[in-house]
Structures are given as structure tokens and as C-alpha cells.
Design a protein around this motif. Structure first.
Motif, mmCIF file in Angstrom:
data_model
loop_
_atom_site.group_PDB
_atom_site.id
_atom_site.type_symbol
_atom_site.label_atom_id
_atom_site.label_comp_id
_atom_site.label_asym_id
_atom_site.label_seq_id
_atom_site.Cartn_x
_atom_site.Cartn_y
_atom_site.Cartn_z
ATOM 1 N N ILE A 61 0.847 -3.612 -6.196
ATOM 2 C CA ILE A 61 0.710 -2.419 -5.354
ATOM 3 C C ILE A 61 -0.652 -1.760 -5.528
ATOM 4 O O ILE A 61 -1.345 -1.963 -6.522
ATOM 5 N N ILE A 62 -1.023 -0.956 -4.534
ATOM 6 C CA ILE A 62 -2.249 -0.162 -4.583
ATOM 7 C C ILE A 62 -1.941 1.224 -4.037
ATOM 8 O O ILE A 62 -1.192 1.378 -3.070
ATOM 9 N N VAL A 81 0.848 -1.204 0.000
ATOM 10 C CA VAL A 81 0.000 0.000 0.000
ATOM 11 C C VAL A 81 0.878 1.247 0.000
ATOM 12 O O VAL A 81 1.723 1.427 0.874
ATOM 13 N N ILE A 82 0.656 2.085 -1.012
ATOM 14 C CA ILE A 82 1.364 3.367 -1.126
ATOM 15 C C ILE A 82 0.318 4.460 -0.938
ATOM 16 O O ILE A 82 -0.659 4.519 -1.688
ATOM 17 N N GLY A 83 0.490 5.299 0.077
ATOM 18 C CA GLY A 83 -0.561 6.259 0.402
ATOM 19 C C GLY A 83 -0.085 7.665 0.634
ATOM 20 O O GLY A 83 1.095 7.916 0.888
ATOM 21 N N ARG A 106 -5.617 1.704 -12.851
ATOM 22 C CA ARG A 106 -6.745 1.050 -12.183
ATOM 23 C C ARG A 106 -6.503 0.813 -10.686
ATOM 24 O O ARG A 106 -7.367 0.276 -9.997
ATOM 25 N N ASN A 107 -5.324 1.194 -10.219
ATOM 26 C CA ASN A 107 -5.017 0.890 -8.812
ATOM 27 C C ASN A 107 -4.804 2.142 -7.959
ATOM 28 O O ASN A 107 -4.159 2.094 -6.918
ATOM 29 N N VAL A 108 -5.356 3.295 -8.405
ATOM 30 C CA VAL A 108 -5.335 4.529 -7.608
ATOM 31 C C VAL A 108 -6.749 4.790 -7.105
ATOM 32 O O VAL A 108 -7.702 4.806 -7.892
#
Length: 380
Positions: free
Chosen positions: A231-232, A201-203, A260-262
Motif C-alpha cells: 500500500i501507499i 492507494v489510500i488517500g 516510508r510509504n506516506v
């Protein structure tokens, strides 16, 4: 000692959280702070004041709108609101007025002078429009002293502040007892819903606005499409009506790059469950002073990658407890993320070292002590 802390924005953000925490912490030091803020958009702020048993007053204070009509109304209402504030300050017999929110917020400055109360002005930004800086160069003479949220803020305003004013440098604080990765927290529902499993998870956390430069965050995600299954990316923060166009621009950027993963997941009253799940925290801001969201991520032992804004470089040492990149540099940001993706031990090392720094230099008790010291100094 009785202090009125005035801020002209009711929506909760870094400055409001700082004021709440300091006011709550100073009660045990016999410093009574009353937060004064606008009625509009302050529902959550009032709730937090009641929860922490912090004295507060919500008043019909206007704010500048981007429209011509909004600016005209702000100018018309300005003297009436200043007089109302001054009468309250006199009636409540405050010893000191603390004006928060930066150089744009100056009603409290005029009100304090009318009420004959000493005033300290807190500055927490590193960029202001030319017209605001011009106005500030005159209004700064009315303040008896200044609190700077960072060294970079102090440097930014140094030439606009008159000599022989008392200056204090106080960073944004973190309650490291609350922001503790070892505390058991209810899991964040978003992650359950998405069934992220072992994905990294990258936030990032912050109100959706151009200063946070979410565009660079999204462009970074576009450069990492080859890692899409691993990753997301999550963007945490409210989307206000005033930033609707910016949000639409960001949404188009995501669609254009076929990402599609943001995910925009809105605001959270308690950010800790999300920070606990984040593996890599990213600050892509173009302007900051003492970024509370970054300090909180560090306290939760997140590995941090940040643009070189505010006083980031004072607390993040490149390659030791995080990485620092240039503003707007999505390429460097993506390369640093790849390094951390491939090295889980380094992520843990960065996180543990960062928490030590926050506990030593950015903890709430230290910040409260510095505020008390500044207030006492102002009244000598």
C-alpha cells in the motif's frame, strides 16, 4: 436577481469552491452572483472566476492573524473595510447579500445593514472559539436569515440564533458530470514517478491543518507497516505558512514511526486524476460540516472510511457504502482499511453505491435550486 456573495478568505478551499460552483450554475436561472473576496492569496480564485465566467470583485480586506499585532490591525481596519463594502453594495444595487465563510466572517453582515440590503449568513463549521461564539451571539441578530451547510452545524448554532429567522439547510454540492469515474483523465504524474504498480492507494484531501487531523491518518499508516510493500498513503493539499509548525510535527511523526510509504504531494488544481487512482479514501478530520472532499471522493466511486464528523452519517451508511469510525481512533481506522484491502469487490460495491447517493442528494443542480429558493424566500 443580483446577489453579492462575500467571503473573507481568498485561498481556495471548500467554501470558495462551493461559491464558485453555485454562482456558475445559477447564471442559467437568471440569478447573477458577484463573488467578493480579499485581494491577498486570491490569485487561484480569480483564475477560477474568469474560467467559469463568474463576476467577482477582489478588495483589500484583512484577515485575523494569530499574532497580537495582527489582531490589533484587524480591529483597526475593520470599520473602514465595512464602510467600503457598504458603499460598494449600495453602488452596485444588490438585491441580497450572502455572507459565506462561517461565524468568524461578519464584515459583510455589518456592511449589508449599513447599505440597507437584506443579508443571509451561511454557516459551515461545527466548532468555534468561545470568543467567536460570544461575538456571534450578538451579530447573529443582524442577519435576516441563515444557510446551514449541515444538520450538525444547524444544531451547533441553534441556541445562538434569534427566533423568527429564516433557516435553510443546503449541503456542499458536487458537479457529478465532472466528478465522474468514467471520464478519461490525464494520469497523475506522481503515481507514474513512484511506479506504484499494483499497490493499493489510500488517500486523503484537505489543507494541512489540525482540523483535518492528519496525525491520525499517519498513526494509522504506522499500524499498517506490515502491509508497507502493498500500500501507499497520499496526503493531498497545500501547506500554508500559518501551518508550518503543524506540518513539521507531522513530518516528525512519520520519521519517529519509520514510515516510508506516506507522501505529502501538495495541492492540485484538478483533484480528479488522484481520486481516480485512490482505492480507499480516508477522512480523519476532527471537525467538518458538509465535507466537499468526501462527497467528491464518493462521486468518483472511492470506497470511503471517515470519522463521524459533520453530516457524514447521513450519506455514508456503515458497512453499506463505507465505514464510519470515532474521531482520533487510528486503531479502528486501520482495521477497516485491512477489511477493504482484503476485499476488492467490497471496495467497488461501496464506491458504486456512494456515487448513486451523491447523484441523488448532493448534486450541483439540486444545491443551486435550493440556493435560488432561499434567495427568493429572503426577498419576499
Amino acid at each position: 436577481m443580483r446577489v453579492a456573495n462575500i467571503i473573507e478568505e481568498g485561498r481556495i478551499g471548500g467554501p470558495q469552491i462551493r461559491n464558485l460552483m453555485v454562482a456558475s450554475s445559477l447564471k442559467k436561472k437568471k440569478v447573477e452572483i458577484t463573488l467578493i473576496f480579499p485581494k491577498k492569496n486570491s490569485k487561484d480564485l480569480k483564475k477560477q472566476c474568469n474560467l467559469l465566467n463568474v463576476k467577482h470583485l477582489s478588495l483589500p480586506l484583512s484577515s485575523i492573524k494569530k499574532s497580537l499585532f495582527g489582531v490589533i490591525m484587524y480591529i483597526i481596519l475593520f470599520p473602514f473595510e465595512v464602510i467600503k463594502l457598504a458603499l460598494i453594495l449600495k453602488k452596485k444595487k444588490f438585491d441580497l447579500v450572502h455572507v459565506s465563510g462561517g461565524s468568524l466572517h461578519n464584515k459583510g453582515i455589518f456592511a449589508a445593514k449599513l447599505a440597507g440590503v437584506k443579508v443571509i449568513w451561511e454557516l459551515n463549521d461545527t466548532h468555534a472559539p468561545k470568543i467567536i461564539k460570544k461575538i456571534f451571539s450578538f451579530t447573529s441578530h443582524l442577519a435576516n436569515g441563515f444557510i446551514f451547510a449541515s444538520e450538525r452545524t444547524q444544531k451547533y448554532y441553534s441556541k445562538l440564533i434569534p427566533n423568527k429567522r429564516k433557516n435553510f439547510l443546503i449541503q456542499s454540492p458536487v458537479n457529478t458530470n465532472l466528478f465522474n469515474p468514467n471520464i478519461k483523465l490525464n494520469p497523475e504524474k506522481f503515481f507514474k514517478k513512484k511506479k506504484i504498480g499494483k499497490k493499493i492507494v489510500i488517500g486523503t484531501v484537505g489543507n494541512i491543518n489540525p482540523n483535518k487531523d492528519h496525525a491520525t491518518f499517519i498513526k494509522t499508516a504506522a499500524k499498517l507497516l506490515s502491509f508497507e510493500k502493498e500500500i501507499i498513503f497520499v496526503i493531498v493539499g497545500p501547506i500554508y505558512k500559518s501551518q508550518k509548525n503543524y506540518f513539521e510535527y507531522l513530518s516528525k511523526l512519520i520519521r519517529r514511526n519509520k514510515i516510508r510509504n506516506v507522501h505529502f504531494i501538495g495541492s492540485r488544481k484538478d483533484i480528479r486524476p488522484i481520486l481516480k487512482k485512490i482505492d480507499i479514501y480516508v477522512c480523519s478530520s476532527s471537525n467538518e460540516s458538509s465535507p466537499l472532499a468526501v462527497w467528491e471522493a464518493m462521486a468518483m466511486e472511492n470506497a470511503v472510511i471517515s470519522t463521524n464528523v459533520g453530516d457524514i452519517s447521513k450519506f455514508i451508511k456503515n458497512g453499506k457504502n463505507g465505514y464510519i469510525v470515532k474521531v482520533g481512533d487510528a486503531n479502528s481506522l486501520s482495521l477497516k482499511i485491512i477489511k477493504l484491502l482484503k476485499d476488492p469487490k467490497l471496495r467497488k460495491q461501496f464506491g458504486r453505491f456512494s456515487r448513486k447517493i451523491v447523484r441523488k442528494k448532493l448534486n450541483l443542480d439540486l444545491c443551486a435550486y435550493y440556493h435560488q429558493k432561499a434567495y427568493i424566500n429572503m426577498l419576499i
